[in-house]
Design a protein around this motif. Structure first.
Motif, PDB file in Angstrom:
ATOM      1  N   GLN A  27     -18.100  18.699 -23.362  1.00 55.03           N
ATOM      2  CA  GLN A  27     -17.097  18.306 -24.349  1.00 55.03           C
ATOM      3  C   GLN A  27     -17.089  19.258 -25.544  1.00 55.03           C
ATOM      4  O   GLN A  27     -16.037  19.538 -26.109  1.00 55.03           O
ATOM      5  CB  GLN A  27     -17.364  16.871 -24.821  1.00 55.03           C
ATOM      6  N   HIS A  28     -18.252  19.753 -25.917  1.00 51.97           N
ATOM      7  CA  HIS A  28     -18.368  20.651 -27.064  1.00 51.97           C
ATOM      8  C   HIS A  28     -17.683  21.982 -26.812  1.00 51.97           C
ATOM      9  O   HIS A  28     -17.060  22.561 -27.707  1.00 51.97           O
ATOM     10  CB  HIS A  28     -19.849  20.870 -27.403  1.00 51.97           C
ATOM     11  N   ASN A  38     -10.612  11.389 -26.933  1.00 52.24           N
ATOM     12  CA  ASN A  38     -10.895  11.787 -28.305  1.00 52.24           C
ATOM     13  C   ASN A  38     -12.399  11.890 -28.470  1.00 52.24           C
ATOM     14  O   ASN A  38     -13.146  11.805 -27.483  1.00 52.24           O
ATOM     15  CB  ASN A  38     -10.307  10.775 -29.294  1.00 52.24           C
ATOM     16  N   TYR A  39     -12.860  12.073 -29.687  1.00 50.10           N
ATOM     17  CA  TYR A  39     -14.267  12.019 -30.042  1.00 50.10           C
ATOM     18  C   TYR A  39     -14.469  10.870 -31.023  1.00 50.10           C
ATOM     19  O   TYR A  39     -13.703  10.730 -31.970  1.00 50.10           O
ATOM     20  CB  TYR A  39     -14.719  13.302 -30.744  1.00 50.10           C
ATOM     21  N   ILE A 368      -8.514  17.727 -30.181  1.00 49.19           N
ATOM     22  CA  ILE A 368      -8.690  19.034 -30.824  1.00 49.19           C
ATOM     23  C   ILE A 368      -8.457  18.944 -32.328  1.00 49.19           C
ATOM     24  O   ILE A 368      -9.020  19.728 -33.099  1.00 49.19           O
ATOM     25  CB  ILE A 368      -7.796  20.128 -30.191  1.00 49.19           C
ATOM     26  N   THR A 370      -9.449  16.335 -34.102  1.00 46.64           N
ATOM     27  CA  THR A 370     -10.745  15.847 -34.562  1.00 46.64           C
ATOM     28  C   THR A 370     -11.726  17.004 -34.747  1.00 46.64           C
ATOM     29  O   THR A 370     -12.552  16.985 -35.670  1.00 46.64           O
ATOM     30  CB  THR A 370     -11.321  14.822 -33.576  1.00 46.64           C
ATOM     31  N   ARG A 371     -11.615  18.028 -33.917  1.00 45.41           N
ATOM     32  CA  ARG A 371     -12.499  19.191 -34.018  1.00 45.41           C
ATOM     33  C   ARG A 371     -12.061  20.176 -35.106  1.00 45.41           C
ATOM     34  O   ARG A 371     -12.718  21.195 -35.307  1.00 45.41           O
ATOM     35  CB  ARG A 371     -12.561  19.912 -32.671  1.00 45.41           C
ATOM     36  N   MET A 409     -14.674  27.334 -29.762  1.00 41.53           N
ATOM     37  CA  MET A 409     -15.013  25.951 -30.102  1.00 41.53           C
ATOM     38  C   MET A 409     -16.420  25.831 -30.695  1.00 41.53           C
ATOM     39  O   MET A 409     -16.727  24.827 -31.343  1.00 41.53           O
ATOM     40  CB  MET A 409     -14.903  25.062 -28.855  1.00 41.53           C
ATOM     41  N   ARG A 412     -16.694  24.924 -34.300  1.00 41.43           N
ATOM     42  CA  ARG A 412     -16.020  23.699 -34.733  1.00 41.43           C
ATOM     43  C   ARG A 412     -16.891  22.494 -34.388  1.00 41.43           C
ATOM     44  O   ARG A 412     -17.015  22.148 -33.210  1.00 41.43           O
ATOM     45  CB  ARG A 412     -14.639  23.614 -34.091  1.00 41.43           C
ATOM     46  N   MET A 414     -18.689  19.081 -33.416  1.00 40.10           N
ATOM     47  CA  MET A 414     -18.285  17.960 -32.581  1.00 40.10           C
ATOM     48  C   MET A 414     -19.032  16.708 -33.020  1.00 40.10           C
ATOM     49  O   MET A 414     -20.261  16.700 -33.048  1.00 40.10           O
ATOM     50  CB  MET A 414     -18.602  18.260 -31.121  1.00 40.10           C
TER      51      MET A 414
END
Length: 421
Positions: A27-28, A38-39, A368, A370-371, A409, A412, A414
């Motif tokens: 996911q990261h 989502n996260y 994305i 959320t990140r 990513m 960013r 998580m």
């Protein structure tokens, strides 16, 4: 490393712990564009994994069939009160296990087997539980289905009205699972009143946008509102069903004892946490950013020649028709996943291909955002999608893209996981 840490799990069952850590790392490192994912925050994760999972609580607050509810009742009361406040409704039931049982509760509350129900057809963007043939809702009730216009990709409300007045359903669903445009709740409410039907607004995909003021609300228009608590709302995998005071008793009886036993108290607590987070000003900024990102991504995809159902989006969700690209949705989705872009293949309105091998891709911007991605990142995201779709059989390109996205990513953060220093 997982946050909160999984030290006990690593000690007791390293096999499962390794799989959880592997999923977290996956996911990261990916661009997660599945519109229903989502996260959640570490606080939601902690509530979900709390000792509340040990407790049985059949019934409702103050009216349980088990003793020892001194702390469970306040948890459920808090979640329900926060739902009422956030969505501006008179009654909220936070016990449904997921979105499908929440929708089934609407049937049980208002219909008898064989009664007519009206909802958007699944290939047009509706949900299985809105009366589709392979669902119990399409087998135990008489389904009537509406769709979208071929020229606009949008619901024709005049056609919906004509169909409702001709078929006289007892229940009408609006909303769905692959609808990129705003649902006109006042218009559906007027149609339902004219047809003598109960209106159910399924807001599972847009609940977070509604909570953040980035999408119109069905409150005050729909008799019943059902929603999951994950997706754009950034809560645990659960659901809620919200109603007017008039229908509260019927809906509560349908949820329990009609469909399920004891609620999942750990999930209820996590829902309460997520609702508190969603009431914060930061969440409103998030919800508006989700919509802004989706609009920017849609524009960037259009500039690269992609055909978008309805020509764009008003929400977090984009539906791509790949017919003009010479590749079906399933191989494109698999190639994108190998390249670090996670989304799903999906039917598009009037699709000539089979549902398991359809023409489309469904993607969304909730995760994305959320990140921390913003509009300025969307042309780059569209570029990666375009390159992979063009060369979906080029394994070297897929590997290079995955490495680029992983590096992109990595900077960013998580929620819930961080690389081990």
């Amino acid at each position: 490393m997982h946050v909160p840490a999984l030290s006990h799990l690593h000690a007791a069952d390293p096999d499962v712990a390794a799989l959880v850590e592997g999923e977290a790392a996956r996911q990261h490192g990916k661009l997660r564009l599945i519109a229903s994912e989502n996260y959640v925050s570490p606080a939601v994760l902690e509530a979900t994994g709390s000792v509340l999972t040990n407790k049985y609580s059949e019934g409702y607050s103050g009216r349980r069939y088990y003793e020892g509810q001194q702390f469970v009742d306040p948890v459920e009361d808090l979640a329900a009160a926060r739902a009422r406040s956030l969505f501006g409704v008179e009654h909220a039931n936070v016990q449904p296990y997921s979105g499908s049982p929440a929708n089934l509760a609407a049937y049980l509350a208002f219909l008898e087997p064989g009664d007519t129900v009206m909802g958007m057809a699944l290939p047009m963007g509706g949900h299985l539980t809105h009366g589709w043939s392979v669902s119990a809702t399409g087998r135990w009730f008489t389904p009537v289905r509406y769709g979208v216009r071929a020229d606009t990709g949008r619901v024709d409300l005049d056609e919906v009205r004509d169909l409702a007045l001709r078929e006289r359903p007892r229940l009408i669903f609006c909303g769905g699972t692959a609808i990129p445009r705003t649902t006109d709740y006042p218009a559906f409410a007027e149609i339902a009143r004219e047809a003598g039907a109960v209106l159910v607004a399924d807001i599972a995909h847009v609940a977070g946008l509604i909570a953040g003021g980035a999408h119109p609300s069905p409150a005050g228009h729909a008799d019943v509102i059902t929603t999951t608590t994950h997706k754009t709302l950034r809560g645990p995998r659960g659901a809620m069903i919200m109603t007017t005071a008039e229908h509260a008793s019927a809906v509560d009886r349908a949820v329990f004892p009609g469909l399920q036993g004891g609620p999942h108290n750990h999930t209820t607590a996590a829902i309460a946490v997520a609702l508190k987070e969603a009431a914060a000003p930061e969440f409103a900024a998030y919800a508006h950013q989700v919509v802004a990102n989706a609009g920017a991504l849609a524009e960037a995809l259009l500039e690269r020649g992609f055909d978008l159902v309805s020509g764009g989006t008003d929400t977090h969700l984009i539906l791509i028709d790949l017919t003009n690209r010479g590749v079906a949705g399933k191989p494109a989705a698999k190639a994108l996943d190998a390249a670090g872009v996670e989304l799903n293949h999906n039917t598009v309105p009037f699709d000539t291909r089979k549902p398991f091998d359809p023409s489309g891709l469904r993607l969304g911007t909730a995760a994305i955002t959320t990140r921390g991605l913003t509009e300025s990142d969307m042309p780059r995201v569209a570029g990666w999608i375009d390159e992979v779709v063009k060369a979906h059989e080029d394994e070297a390109l897929l590997a290079r893209t995955a490495a680029e996205i992983g590096a992109f990513m990595a900077a960013r953060p998580m929620p819930g996981w961080a690389p081990t220093p």
